[in-house]
Design a protein around this motif. Structure first.
Motif, PDB file in Angstrom:
ATOM      1  N   ILE A   3       1.412   7.467   0.626  1.00 33.05           N
ATOM      2  CA  ILE A   3       2.290   8.192   1.373  1.00 33.05           C
ATOM      3  C   ILE A   3       1.661   9.226   2.111  1.00 33.05           C
ATOM      4  CG2 ILE A   3       4.611   9.478   0.949  1.00 33.05           C
ATOM      5  CD1 ILE A   3       4.591   6.837  -0.139  1.00 33.05           C
ATOM      6  N   GLY A   4       2.322   9.352   3.390  1.00 33.36           N
ATOM      7  CA  GLY A   4       1.670  10.342   4.234  1.00 33.36           C
ATOM      8  C   GLY A   4       2.735  11.514   4.714  1.00 33.36           C
ATOM      9  N   TYR A  25       1.489   6.739  -6.472  1.00 37.15           N
ATOM     10  CA  TYR A  25       1.409   7.088  -5.068  1.00 37.15           C
ATOM     11  C   TYR A  25       0.227   7.891  -4.727  1.00 37.15           C
ATOM     12  CZ  TYR A  25       6.261   6.018  -5.191  1.00 37.15           C
ATOM     13  OH  TYR A  25       7.550   5.272  -5.563  1.00 37.15           O
ATOM     14  N   GLN A  26      -0.429   7.374  -3.649  1.00 38.23           N
ATOM     15  CA  GLN A  26      -1.690   8.293  -2.994  1.00 38.23           C
ATOM     16  C   GLN A  26      -0.977   9.018  -1.965  1.00 38.23           C
ATOM     17  OE1 GLN A  26      -4.734   5.322  -2.301  1.00 38.23           O
ATOM     18  NE2 GLN A  26      -6.023   7.187  -2.537  1.00 38.23           N
ATOM     19  N   ILE A  27      -1.236  10.441  -1.769  1.00 38.35           N
ATOM     20  CA  ILE A  27      -0.544  11.260  -0.857  1.00 38.35           C
ATOM     21  C   ILE A  27      -1.546  11.770   0.005  1.00 38.35           C
ATOM     22  CG2 ILE A  27       1.073  13.032  -0.605  1.00 38.35           C
ATOM     23  CD1 ILE A  27       1.829  12.788  -3.254  1.00 38.35           C
ATOM     24  N   ILE A  61       3.762   4.669   4.341  1.00 37.66           N
ATOM     25  CA  ILE A  61       5.036   5.285   4.326  1.00 37.66           C
ATOM     26  C   ILE A  61       4.696   6.791   5.067  1.00 37.66           C
ATOM     27  CG2 ILE A  61       7.294   6.128   3.376  1.00 37.66           C
ATOM     28  CD1 ILE A  61       7.082   4.111   1.518  1.00 37.66           C
ATOM     29  N   ILE A  62       5.283   6.950   6.081  1.00 36.85           N
ATOM     30  CA  ILE A  62       5.168   8.386   6.671  1.00 36.85           C
ATOM     31  C   ILE A  62       6.284   9.191   6.810  1.00 36.85           C
ATOM     32  CG2 ILE A  62       3.996   9.533   8.719  1.00 36.85           C
ATOM     33  CD1 ILE A  62       3.315   5.824   8.320  1.00 36.85           C
ATOM     34  N   ILE A  63       5.990  10.362   6.049  1.00 34.13           N
ATOM     35  CA  ILE A  63       7.337  11.258   6.159  1.00 34.13           C
ATOM     36  C   ILE A  63       7.178  12.271   6.997  1.00 34.13           C
ATOM     37  CG2 ILE A  63       8.630  12.740   4.655  1.00 34.13           C
ATOM     38  CD1 ILE A  63       7.934  11.348   2.296  1.00 34.13           C
ATOM     39  N   ASP A  83       2.883   0.740  14.522  1.00 29.36           N
ATOM     40  CA  ASP A  83       3.093  -0.993  14.087  1.00 29.36           C
ATOM     41  C   ASP A  83       4.240  -1.179  13.145  1.00 29.36           C
ATOM     42  OD1 ASP A  83       0.763  -1.446  15.811  1.00 29.36           O
ATOM     43  OD2 ASP A  83      -0.494  -0.832  14.461  1.00 29.36           O
ATOM     44  N   ASP A  84       3.768  -1.696  11.986  1.00 30.51           N
ATOM     45  CA  ASP A  84       4.771  -1.921  10.824  1.00 30.51           C
ATOM     46  C   ASP A  84       4.888  -1.109   9.994  1.00 30.51           C
ATOM     47  OD1 ASP A  84       6.509  -3.975  10.520  1.00 30.51           O
ATOM     48  OD2 ASP A  84       5.293  -5.008   8.863  1.00 30.51           O
ATOM     49  N   LYS A  85       4.321   0.188  10.161  1.00 33.84           N
ATOM     50  CA  LYS A  85       4.763   1.073   9.041  1.00 33.84           C
ATOM     51  C   LYS A  85       5.936   1.559   8.938  1.00 33.84           C
ATOM     52  CE  LYS A  85      -0.097   1.191   8.492  1.00 33.84           C
ATOM     53  NZ  LYS A  85      -0.876   2.518   8.758  1.00 33.84           N
ATOM     54  N   ILE A  86       6.390   2.393   7.980  1.00 36.10           N
ATOM     55  CA  ILE A  86       7.962   2.995   7.815  1.00 36.10           C
ATOM     56  C   ILE A  86       7.812   4.430   8.109  1.00 36.10           C
ATOM     57  CG2 ILE A  86       9.838   3.280   6.227  1.00 36.10           C
ATOM     58  CD1 ILE A  86       8.879   0.744   4.644  1.00 36.10           C
ATOM     59  N   ILE A  87       8.591   4.740   9.054  1.00 34.79           N
ATOM     60  CA  ILE A  87       8.768   6.057   9.247  1.00 34.79           C
ATOM     61  C   ILE A  87       9.842   6.855   8.703  1.00 34.79           C
ATOM     62  CG2 ILE A  87       9.058   7.831  11.306  1.00 34.79           C
ATOM     63  CD1 ILE A  87       6.196   6.385  11.096  1.00 34.79           C
TER      64      ILE A  87
END
Length: 260
Positions: A3-4, A25-27, A61-63, A83-87
């Motif tokens: 998770i970013g 989760y790795q943050i 996943i990018i928050i 790309d295919d990442k979730i924003i």
């Protein structure tokens, strides 16, 4: 799962606090203010990266936890790496379509949390772009359910979620403050007023929830003919208190719709 977070402000702080309780989760985080990012590292043991692009490249996943006025600048910087990442955006009033105008038809989630996620009692409105798969929706829900109650809605309701529940803690605090001031006016100390009024609001909510009582039932249980309670309620009605509260929430809703 990685998770970013882009942005390390107050809301991001509450989000990370909840996420770090789950070891799966790795943050990773980044903030233009390096002191904020370093504070996150010390508090939560997260990895600090050097740019928005590094966060996107390193995470699933990018928050994006920046102010609405800054989100388009962030999206412009990361658009070639998404790309295919979730924003995931927590910016009030910024629609999925507006974000797509910058980064294209990507996987986008809008989440509107409130500050009560810091005590895991938040309300979080959520909607998804059409490109997000069902299993991905479940992953996002699981991520945020540790923070409170998640409600998935059609995007057209997100501005209402913002007004009712995003702004809600400030409105509730304002009502509580008014009650505290009344207690002080009637002779109680500030500290005593604060403690008793919080207990009043909390106790009423618990009573309603545990005994499945409506607001009308509570009022009927307390109000007697010609008594003190009806005198106060009539004055509230005379001053149109209920209408003022509704109008204030509607104003917040209209403001959410007009952002940018």
């Amino acid at each position: 799962m990685k998770i970013g977070l882009i942005g390390c402000g107050n809301m991001a702080n509450s989000i990370v606090y909840s996420i770090t309780k789950n070891q799966k989760y790795q943050i990773f985080c980044y903030d233009v203010d390096t002191l904020k990012a370093e504070k996150f590292k010390k508090l939560y043991g997260v990895a600090v990266l050097m740019s928005e692009n590094e966060v996107v490249l390193s995470c699933d996943i990018i928050i994006i936890a920046v102010k609405p006025k800054d989100i388009f600048n962030v999206l412009s910087k990361i658009k070639n790496e998404v790309d295919d990442k979730i924003i995931v955006s927590i910016a009030a009033g910024i629609s999925i379509d507006k974000m797509k105008d910058v980064i294209g038809n990507k996987k986008i989630v809008r989440v509107m949390p409130n500050i009560n996620i810091s005590v895991e009692e938040g309300i979080l409105g959520m909607c998804f772009s059409e490109s997000i798969l069902d299993d991905e929706k479940e992953k996002i829900r699981e991520l945020f359910e540790s923070m409170g109650s998640v409600i998935v809605v059609d995007e057209k309701f997100m501005d209402a979620i913002t007004a009712l529940f995003g702004s809600g803690p400030a409105f509730v605090a304002h009502f509580i403050e008014s009650y505290i001031d009344a207690a002080v006016k009637l002779g109680f100390s500030k500290q005593e007023s604060y403690e008793l009024v919080l207990k009043l609001f909390y106790g009423t909510v618990v009573n309603m929830k545990n005994n499945m009582l409506t607001t009308h039932q509570i009022k009927d249980m307390v109000t007697s003919p010609g008594g003190t309670t009806i005198e106060g309620l009539v004055e509230f009605e005379r001053r149109a208190l209920k209408g003022a509260i509704i109008d204030g929430i509607v104003k917040a809703y209209e403001r959410s719709k007009s952002i940018l």
